[in-house]
Design an enzyme around this catalytic site. Sequence first.
Site, PDB file in Angstrom:
ATOM      1  N   LYS A 163       1.605  -1.233  -0.027  1.00 19.65           N
ATOM      2  CA  LYS A 163      -0.070   0.202  -0.361  1.00 19.65           C
ATOM      3  C   LYS A 163       0.606   1.610   0.418  1.00 19.65           C
ATOM      4  CE  LYS A 163      -0.125   0.249   5.119  1.00 19.65           C
ATOM      5  NZ  LYS A 163      -1.335   0.340   6.644  1.00 19.65           N
TER       6      LYS A 163
ATOM      7  N   ARG B 260     -10.120   0.942  14.616  1.00 24.94           N
ATOM      8  CA  ARG B 260      -9.682   1.411  13.141  1.00 24.94           C
ATOM      9  C   ARG B 260     -10.386   0.422  12.061  1.00 24.94           C
ATOM     10  NH1 ARG B 260      -4.037   1.967  10.776  1.00 24.94           N
ATOM     11  NH2 ARG B 260      -4.889  -0.645  10.491  1.00 24.94           N
TER      12      ARG B 260
ATOM     13  N   TYR C 200      19.919  28.592   9.325  1.00 30.64           N
ATOM     14  CA  TYR C 200      18.466  29.309  10.006  1.00 30.64           C
ATOM     15  C   TYR C 200      18.648  29.774  10.895  1.00 30.64           C
ATOM     16  CZ  TYR C 200      16.403  29.327   4.901  1.00 30.64           C
ATOM     17  OH  TYR C 200      16.291  29.740   4.078  1.00 30.64           O
TER      18      TYR C 200
ATOM     19  N   MET D 296      15.451  23.042   3.092  1.00 28.20           N
ATOM     20  CA  MET D 296      13.984  23.036   2.056  1.00 28.20           C
ATOM     21  C   MET D 296      14.620  22.261   1.101  1.00 28.20           C
ATOM     22  SD  MET D 296      11.425  24.646  -0.309  1.00 28.20           S
ATOM     23  CE  MET D 296      10.607  25.501   1.075  1.00 28.20           C
TER      24      MET D 296
END
Length: 388
Positions: free
Chosen positions: A41, A135, A256, A304
Site C-alpha cells: 500500500k 479502526r 537558519y 528545504m
Amino acid sequence: MLSLAEPADVVFEIDLKAIQANFRTISALVGPHVKVAAVVKSDAYGLGMVEIARALANAGCDLFFVANLHEALLLRSSRINAAIAVFCDEFARFGQFYRSENLIPLVNNGSEMDAIRATGEPQTYFLNVETGFSRLGLTFDDVRRFYLSGVFGQHPPAVMLSHLACSDCAADATNVLQKNRFRAIYDLLKPTLGSLAASAGVWLDKSYHFNMVRVGSALYGLNNAGIQPNPLQPVVRLRAKVLDIRTVARREAVGYGATFRTARNSRIATAAIGYKHGLPWSCANKISVRLGGYTAPVIGRISMEYIAIDVTDIPETVCGIGAFAEILGEDFAVDELAAAAGANPQEVLTRLGAGCTRQHLNASSPSAPSVGKAPDAGDSHSPFALAV
C-alpha cells in the site's frame, strides 16, 4: 543545455534483492504452512509498488494488499499473476471493477457486508474484524448478527483478518486480549485463512500467526519490533551530491536560526537534500553522513533543499564538489534516522520515497518458491480462485 540523462543530485536506491531476501526470512520464520502476504500500500511505502510487487512475485509471493482501488487497478494493469486485496474502498459503489479486474474487497463494516450479500453471485472477499484497534472492522455484535442471519453460510469469507495495536511491544497485554478475541470469531466463522499478525506481530509467538501473516514494514527493512541481532537486510541507500565547499571562520553561524556556530575555522559542505526530499527537519544537528569511508556531522537546520556538513576532518581528496554524501546505508538505516528525528520509520520511508529520485537495483531472476506458487484461477481449492 542540461541533459535530462545527467544523474540526479539526490539518489534513493532500493535493493529489490534485499526485499526478496526479507520475504524469504519471514517465510522461513513462520514456516511452510503459513502464507506470507505482502503489503504494498501507499506505493509500497514510497518505494515503488509495481517494481516491488514484481520482485516479490518472483520470490514466490502470490497475494498483495493495496490501500485502495486506484492502487489495485494500477497493480493489476502491470500483469502480475497474483491475488490483489484492497484494504479500503467502496465495494457497493465499485463492485463492477472488483469483479472485472478480479480484485478482492475487504469488508470493513456492516453496509459492505450487505453489499456482498446483495451481489447474488459468488464473490471472494476478506472479512476485517475489530478486536481492539478501533479502526475499521466488524464488531463482535456485527459478526453475531450476520452469523445468525445466515449470511456467512451463504457468503463465507476467504480470509478473516484483524490488526494488532501493540505488536511492537511483546509484553503488552493488549496482544493477548486481541488474540483471544480474534480466536473466538475465527472459531465461529471457520474461514479458510486467518490473519492477525503484520510485520511486528510476526516476531510474537506462533500462536499469533494463524495461517497467514501480512508483511509490509519488515519487507522494506524496518525492524519495528527491535529484534537483535536484526535478521532483516537493509533495503534503501540515500545519497546527496555535494554542491559547494567553503571555509567558514570560527564562531560563524551555519544555517537558519544560527543553531550551530563553528568552534574553529571549518570547511563546510552543502549537499543537495532537504525536507523537500523527505529528510526530517527535526534531525538537524543529530545525524552524520558518510563520505569516502569517513563520517561527518550534519550541522545547522535542515533546509528545504540543502544540508550543511562539517567536513573539516575529511581529506579533501575524498570530499570535493560533485562527491556524494551517504545519508542512509549499511551504517545508518531508516530506523536510526527516524529515532534521531523522533519520527515514525514508516513515515520517514514514505516521505523519502515520494520526494527523491528512486533507482531500483536489479532483482534476482524468478525461482521456484518454497512457500507456494501463484494461485491457479482454475483451482477451486484456492480461496483466491475467483480473484486471480
